[in-house]
Design a protein around this motif. Sequence first.
Motif, PDB file in Angstrom:
ATOM      1  N   ARG A 118      29.196  18.164  45.034  1.00 29.07           N
ATOM      2  CA  ARG A 118      29.219  18.276  46.605  1.00 29.07           C
ATOM      3  C   ARG A 118      30.741  19.335  46.194  1.00 29.07           C
ATOM      4  O   ARG A 118      30.490  19.891  47.839  1.00 29.07           O
ATOM      5  N   SER A 119      31.373  19.192  45.748  1.00 28.40           N
ATOM      6  CA  SER A 119      32.373  20.478  45.706  1.00 28.40           C
ATOM      7  C   SER A 119      32.572  21.563  45.135  1.00 28.40           C
ATOM      8  O   SER A 119      33.558  22.338  45.320  1.00 28.40           O
ATOM      9  N   VAL A 120      31.921  21.401  43.897  1.00 30.62           N
ATOM     10  CA  VAL A 120      31.839  22.989  43.624  1.00 30.62           C
ATOM     11  C   VAL A 120      30.233  23.587  42.683  1.00 30.62           C
ATOM     12  O   VAL A 120      29.659  22.601  42.772  1.00 30.62           O
ATOM     13  N   ALA A 121      30.390  24.205  42.301  1.00 31.78           N
ATOM     14  CA  ALA A 121      28.761  25.351  42.088  1.00 31.78           C
ATOM     15  C   ALA A 121      29.354  25.953  40.584  1.00 31.78           C
ATOM     16  O   ALA A 121      30.431  26.224  40.863  1.00 31.78           O
ATOM     17  N   PHE A 122      28.569  25.769  40.018  1.00 34.50           N
ATOM     18  CA  PHE A 122      28.509  26.687  38.746  1.00 34.50           C
ATOM     19  C   PHE A 122      27.164  27.369  38.811  1.00 34.50           C
ATOM     20  O   PHE A 122      26.434  27.506  39.196  1.00 34.50           O
ATOM     21  N   VAL A 123      28.343  28.485  37.481  1.00 39.29           N
ATOM     22  CA  VAL A 123      27.412  30.121  37.588  1.00 39.29           C
ATOM     23  C   VAL A 123      27.141  30.230  36.564  1.00 39.29           C
ATOM     24  O   VAL A 123      27.885  29.889  35.376  1.00 39.29           O
ATOM     25  N   ARG A 124      26.494  31.831  36.153  1.00 38.87           N
ATOM     26  CA  ARG A 124      26.255  32.339  35.039  1.00 38.87           C
ATOM     27  C   ARG A 124      25.699  33.630  35.044  1.00 38.87           C
ATOM     28  O   ARG A 124      24.916  33.713  36.226  1.00 38.87           O
ATOM     29  N   GLY A 125      26.311  34.640  34.429  1.00 37.47           N
ATOM     30  CA  GLY A 125      25.406  36.151  34.805  1.00 37.47           C
ATOM     31  C   GLY A 125      25.458  36.686  33.671  1.00 37.47           C
ATOM     32  O   GLY A 125      25.983  36.610  32.223  1.00 37.47           O
ATOM     33  N   VAL A 126      24.861  38.550  34.018  1.00 42.16           N
ATOM     34  CA  VAL A 126      25.014  38.905  33.008  1.00 42.16           C
ATOM     35  C   VAL A 126      24.411  40.265  33.204  1.00 42.16           C
ATOM     36  O   VAL A 126      24.131  41.169  34.453  1.00 42.16           O
ATOM     37  N   ALA A 127      25.387  41.480  33.005  1.00 42.36           N
ATOM     38  CA  ALA A 127      26.007  42.688  33.411  1.00 42.36           C
ATOM     39  C   ALA A 127      25.078  43.735  32.283  1.00 42.36           C
ATOM     40  O   ALA A 127      25.334  43.642  31.247  1.00 42.36           O
ATOM     41  N   HIS A 128      24.292  44.305  32.160  1.00 41.03           N
ATOM     42  CA  HIS A 128      23.511  45.451  31.670  1.00 41.03           C
ATOM     43  C   HIS A 128      23.923  46.855  32.292  1.00 41.03           C
ATOM     44  O   HIS A 128      23.693  47.285  33.746  1.00 41.03           O
ATOM     45  N   ASP A 129      23.720  47.858  31.328  1.00 42.99           N
ATOM     46  CA  ASP A 129      23.551  49.019  32.089  1.00 42.99           C
ATOM     47  C   ASP A 129      22.071  49.551  31.625  1.00 42.99           C
ATOM     48  O   ASP A 129      21.355  51.041  31.859  1.00 42.99           O
ATOM     49  N   GLY A 130      21.081  48.544  32.058  1.00 42.59           N
ATOM     50  CA  GLY A 130      19.578  49.865  31.328  1.00 42.59           C
ATOM     51  C   GLY A 130      18.681  49.053  30.562  1.00 42.59           C
ATOM     52  O   GLY A 130      16.823  48.652  30.880  1.00 42.59           O
ATOM     53  N   ASP A 131      19.051  47.913  29.875  1.00 46.89           N
ATOM     54  CA  ASP A 131      18.015  46.272  29.319  1.00 46.89           C
ATOM     55  C   ASP A 131      19.496  45.553  29.403  1.00 46.89           C
ATOM     56  O   ASP A 131      20.131  45.217  28.682  1.00 46.89           O
ATOM     57  N   PRO A 132      18.095  44.394  30.196  1.00 49.01           N
ATOM     58  CA  PRO A 132      18.746  42.994  29.397  1.00 49.01           C
ATOM     59  C   PRO A 132      19.373  42.608  28.797  1.00 49.01           C
ATOM     60  O   PRO A 132      19.843  41.493  28.560  1.00 49.01           O
ATOM     61  N   ASP A 133      18.513  42.834  27.463  1.00 42.36           N
ATOM     62  CA  ASP A 133      18.428  42.616  25.849  1.00 42.36           C
ATOM     63  C   ASP A 133      19.551  42.986  25.916  1.00 42.36           C
ATOM     64  O   ASP A 133      20.180  42.543  24.493  1.00 42.36           O
ATOM     65  N   ASP A 134      20.188  43.885  26.207  1.00 39.19           N
ATOM     66  CA  ASP A 134      21.378  45.242  25.452  1.00 39.19           C
ATOM     67  C   ASP A 134      22.626  44.315  26.290  1.00 39.19           C
ATOM     68  O   ASP A 134      22.207  45.206  26.737  1.00 39.19           O
TER      69      ASP A 134
END
Length: 147
Positions: A118-134
Amino acid sequence: MTAHDPKSTERFDPELFMTYVRRGGHSGALGISYLGHGEDWVELSLPYDERLVGMVESGIVASGPIVSLMDMATGLAIWIRLGKFRHQATLDLRVDYLRPARPGRAIVGRGTCYGVTRSVAFVRGVAHDGDPDDPVANVTGTFMFTE
């Protein structure tokens, strides 16, 4: 309300929203742009810009613009999951840097909203420079709805 109004009652459109915010403000100044989205995620891009370099001799983008990219990507992911704009504030955004971004490359930020109460959202993410696996960085965070 107009189609470019982020408070519009129509289903939330992240591409349209990014067109709106690129006209000014922090994200616009950084050059952050829309790449794509799904039901609970969004991808944005931060282009390489020498003005964003932390130490000129290294050519490496400073951490601040990456935090801004990921705050925007994870925040937008919430609105996508909700299907509407909702006022929110970043309560916590933990950024774990795994390595420096490679000079000259755009940084892609993918944010996912994996839970909403109701009052909070939970997030995650990734930053990459061309390869999401790196990845350059992994992020986790919480946002509080302010209305």
